[in-house]
Design an enzyme around this catalytic site. Sequence first.
Site, PDB file in Angstrom:
ATOM      1  N   ASN A   1      -4.551   8.983   1.811  1.00  0.00           N
ATOM      2  CA  ASN A   1      -4.676   8.244   3.066  1.00  0.00           C
ATOM      3  C   ASN A   1      -4.937   9.170   4.255  1.00  0.00           C
ATOM      4  OD1 ASN A   1      -4.573   5.403   2.871  1.00  0.00           O
ATOM      5  ND2 ASN A   1      -2.933   5.320   4.393  1.00  0.00           N
ATOM      6  N   GLU A   2      -3.913   9.978   4.603  1.00  0.00           N
ATOM      7  CA  GLU A   2      -4.051  10.840   5.765  1.00  0.00           C
ATOM      8  C   GLU A   2      -2.968  11.892   5.797  1.00  0.00           C
ATOM      9  OE1 GLU A   2      -2.950   7.378   7.386  1.00  0.00           O
ATOM     10  OE2 GLU A   2      -1.003   8.116   6.752  1.00  0.00           O
TER      11      GLU A   2
ATOM     12  N   GLY B   1      -5.274   2.844   8.282  1.00  0.00           N
ATOM     13  CA  GLY B   1      -3.842   3.026   8.470  1.00  0.00           C
ATOM     14  C   GLY B   1      -3.484   3.523   9.859  1.00  0.00           C
ATOM     15  N   TYR B   2      -2.731   4.626   9.898  1.00  0.00           N
ATOM     16  CA  TYR B   2      -2.255   5.201  11.155  1.00  0.00           C
ATOM     17  C   TYR B   2      -3.423   5.522  12.088  1.00  0.00           C
ATOM     18  CZ  TYR B   2       0.664   8.344  14.054  1.00  0.00           C
ATOM     19  OH  TYR B   2       1.344   8.960  15.079  1.00  0.00           O
ATOM     20  N   SER B   3      -4.518   6.003  11.522  1.00  0.00           N
ATOM     21  CA  SER B   3      -5.681   6.363  12.336  1.00  0.00           C
ATOM     22  C   SER B   3      -6.209   5.174  13.128  1.00  0.00           C
ATOM     23  CB  SER B   3      -6.787   6.931  11.440  1.00  0.00           C
ATOM     24  OG  SER B   3      -7.936   7.232  12.186  1.00  0.00           O
ATOM     25  N   LYS B   4      -6.241   4.010  12.514  1.00  0.00           N
ATOM     26  CA  LYS B   4      -6.735   2.814  13.204  1.00  0.00           C
ATOM     27  C   LYS B   4      -5.850   2.466  14.395  1.00  0.00           C
ATOM     28  CE  LYS B   4      -7.976  -2.045  12.459  1.00  0.00           C
ATOM     29  NZ  LYS B   4      -7.082  -2.597  13.491  1.00  0.00           N
ATOM     30  N   SER B   5      -4.536   2.646  14.247  1.00  0.00           N
ATOM     31  CA  SER B   5      -3.631   2.343  15.353  1.00  0.00           C
ATOM     32  C   SER B   5      -3.801   3.329  16.503  1.00  0.00           C
ATOM     33  CB  SER B   5      -2.173   2.349  14.867  1.00  0.00           C
ATOM     34  OG  SER B   5      -1.755   3.655  14.524  1.00  0.00           O
TER      35      SER B   5
ATOM     36  N   ASP C   1       0.817  -1.207   0.000  1.00  0.00           N
ATOM     37  CA  ASP C   1       0.000   0.000   0.000  1.00  0.00           C
ATOM     38  C   ASP C   1       0.857   1.267   0.000  1.00  0.00           C
ATOM     39  OD1 ASP C   1      -2.365  -1.378  -0.087  1.00  0.00           O
ATOM     40  OD2 ASP C   1      -2.754  -1.248   2.077  1.00  0.00           O
ATOM     41  N   GLY C   2       1.999   1.215   0.683  1.00  0.00           N
ATOM     42  CA  GLY C   2       2.885   2.375   0.721  1.00  0.00           C
ATOM     43  C   GLY C   2       3.390   2.752  -0.658  1.00  0.00           C
TER      44      GLY C   2
END
Length: 266
Positions: A123-124, A164-168, A51-52
């Site tokens: 993404n974010e 992504g980062y938000s879920k973590s 994905d990156g």
Amino acid sequence: MAERQNIFFYYHPDEEMDGKVKALKKISSENGLNVVENSSDASIIVSIGGDGTFLQAVRKTGFRQDCIYTGIMREGQSGLYCDFNIDNFDNMIHSVLHEDLEVRRFPTIKVQINGETPFYCLNEVSIRSTIVKTIVINVCVDGFHFETFRGDGMIVSTPTGSTGYSKSARGAVIDPLIHGFQVSEVASLNNNQYRTLGSSFLLNKDRKLELEILQDGNDHPIISLDNEASPIKRIQNIDVTMDETIIKTVKLKNNSYWERVKRTFL
């Protein structure tokens, strides 16, 4: 299918990958596709990696709306943007040529820093402190002061970026059919003196989020746009809105977003 004849491969070169891409280009040519070396000439842009790499491909090629993006995973990888594996590239070519695919349209957010030229994110965007000190941010929605955040940072994500980062950071996974963006806190400071909402919140696509960085020693926070850090210094204001830019990708008809979420996390 004439409008889909030009194909460009985006990947991080190494000896092994160069050999695989050479084989992919050969298969493409044998199936009537025209391999191009300049992404601006392509009607299909293929990223090879996870994905990156897909996010980088979209950014490096200018968030084009007049082409189709597709992602190919390397061996042993999984991803939410990648429907194909490098070992079944023949299946991808067959699907493209026979239109056994569905087009997905992913929204983007527009990020304007200090009122200057905007950036776009699939993404974010995240903002974090670079020193061992909480970052202080005034959070406003449509000009209304909502809260003063103190903590390690904040994340603003699209629906697809919510995995992504938000879920973590304990953000929710958002259905991509929902038109909006999510704001998540990273290690917020909450006590008798300082309070924040303490949870993620979702804004409608027509809202404007304004983040004012209070200059208390955190004059050079890290701003990450998708998976790339921005070199901008002395950040004071960040405005985030949903943008009309849409990234078109293709997916197999039997591979829905929620099937991919389950496969990735469960």
